[in-house]
Design an enzyme around this catalytic site. Sequence first.
Site, short mmCIF file in Angstrom:
data_model
loop_
_atom_site.label_atom_id
_atom_site.label_comp_id
_atom_site.label_asym_id
_atom_site.label_seq_id
_atom_site.Cartn_x
_atom_site.Cartn_y
_atom_site.Cartn_z
N TYR A 181 -7.32 -63.37 -2.19
CA TYR A 181 -7.04 -62.20 -1.35
C TYR A 181 -5.55 -62.06 -1.14
CZ TYR A 181 -6.16 -65.36 2.61
OH TYR A 181 -5.64 -66.33 3.44
N CYS A 182 -5.13 -60.84 -0.78
CA CYS A 182 -3.74 -60.57 -0.42
C CYS A 182 -3.73 -59.42 0.58
CB CYS A 182 -2.90 -60.25 -1.66
SG CYS A 182 -3.46 -58.82 -2.61
N THR A 183 -2.58 -58.84 0.84
CA THR A 183 -2.47 -57.84 1.91
C THR A 183 -3.27 -56.58 1.62
OG1 THR A 183 -0.23 -58.65 2.33
CG2 THR A 183 -0.86 -56.56 3.37
#
Length: 323
Positions: A181-183
């Site tokens: 996951y990331c922003t």
Amino acid sequence: MSIQSLPYRVLLYYKYVTIEDPIQECEQHRELCNALGLKGRILFAHEGINGTVSGTIEATDAYMKHMHSDSRFSDMWFKIDEEDQHVFRKLFVRPKKELVTFRLEKDVNPLVKTGTYLKPKEWRELMDDPNAVIIDARTDYEWDLGHFEGAIRPPVDSFKDFPMWVRENLAALKDKKVMTYCTGGIRCEKFSAFLLQEGFQDVYQLHGGIVTYGKDPEVKGEKFEGMCYVFDERVSVPVNHTEHAQLVSHCVICGIPTDWYVNCANFDCHRQHFQCPDCVEKTQCSCSPACQESPRHEYKEPYAQKFMAYKRVPRRNQSAAEK
């Protein structure tokens, strides 16, 4: 003032799509954004567009309509936050070699291969799988502000450091269900593709990133600890909207929980650290007594007048946003 009546919006978006001439695209796009009064950071590369802008409701509506009228961006997904003012000071529109700096020897193309997309509910359910591991595809300083429960903290301060870290440390996870996951999703598109290229068998990515997970009415950001780091003057935004929400970051001076991420005002330090508003005032945004005594300090002449006039005290998120 209710959230529906806030006069400004923040748009977070990206699209992997072929851009023939990124330089010309930048020039035209800069003209468009200036005409609409938008501020923010927009990157063009041959592989696509990556941007975050803020502006009035009318301006952001016009911008989204314009972008969706272009066949290349007709299905581009805008993640929208409501705000009471701009969250950027200026507009930057720049050409780049890569949308996110990875610098792989053998580049990956998310349009050809990428990790399996998971909606927020699917992500939340897979978190409970004992054979799943969660890898944060952001940097260490972003993880420190907030992260998913049990997520591996990457000891890197730049996205380009991920390949070496993965190769040296994560080989034993190749048979696991790997969740990334990331922003907002753009880094995971490439990171998950890289993991597949490296021989990881079962790779997933949170579709729309943390910001989308936090807006989902069913999961309500559950199991996200702390706040989400964003690259604008807000610095942090809430994700977990359940009764279990709590901060995981603490002031380096007094130790109380805080989501204030600041840069040390000593020009020779500029260490990014957590510091509560009271300690920022007491220490003049210094991370240590030695830094507070430094003559090369933003709060001291001849620098103080300049920085106060620019309204950059305390300087939150300044160096990190430029990475």
